[in-house]
Design a protein around this motif. Sequence first.
Motif, short mmCIF file in Angstrom:
data_model
loop_
_atom_site.label_atom_id
_atom_site.label_comp_id
_atom_site.label_asym_id
_atom_site.label_seq_id
_atom_site.Cartn_x
_atom_site.Cartn_y
_atom_site.Cartn_z
N LYS A 130 2.33 2.04 -3.39
CA LYS A 130 1.33 2.65 -4.28
C LYS A 130 1.08 4.11 -3.90
O LYS A 130 0.93 4.97 -4.78
CB LYS A 130 0.02 1.86 -4.23
N GLU A 160 4.03 6.13 -5.16
CA GLU A 160 4.02 6.22 -6.62
C GLU A 160 2.99 7.23 -7.10
O GLU A 160 3.19 7.93 -8.08
CB GLU A 160 3.76 4.84 -7.25
N SER A 161 1.87 7.30 -6.40
CA SER A 161 0.80 8.21 -6.82
C SER A 161 1.19 9.68 -6.61
O SER A 161 0.60 10.58 -7.19
CB SER A 161 -0.50 7.90 -6.07
N GLU A 216 0.83 -1.21 0.00
CA GLU A 216 0.00 0.00 0.00
C GLU A 216 0.87 1.26 0.00
O GLU A 216 0.58 2.22 -0.71
CB GLU A 216 -0.87 0.05 1.26
#
Length: 82
Positions: free
Chosen positions: A76, A79-80, A73
Motif C-alpha cells: 500500500k 502504491e501510494s 502495508e
Amino acid sequence: RMSRHAQQLRHHDINPCVAETEASRKCMDDNNYNKDMCTAYFLKYKNCRKYWHGIMMQRRRNGVKPEMPSAEERKKMLESME
C-alpha cells in the motif's frame, strides 16, 4: 531443509526485498556467476534495502511496532507513491 535464517530471508513480511533478492540470484545463476552481468539487479536490491531500512529506522524512532511494515502495508505504501 532451509535454515531458519534462509527461511526468514524468503519471508515477505520480514524481508521487503525478496523479489530483488531472487532476481539477483537468478541473474547470477543465468550468467555463470559473472557479477558484472548483474550490476543492475544488485543496484535495485541495494536501493530496496536502503529505502526500507530508512522506513524501519523512522518507525523505530517514532515507537511504531512492528518496525518493519508487513508485506501488505508495504504494498500500500508503494502504491501510494505511484
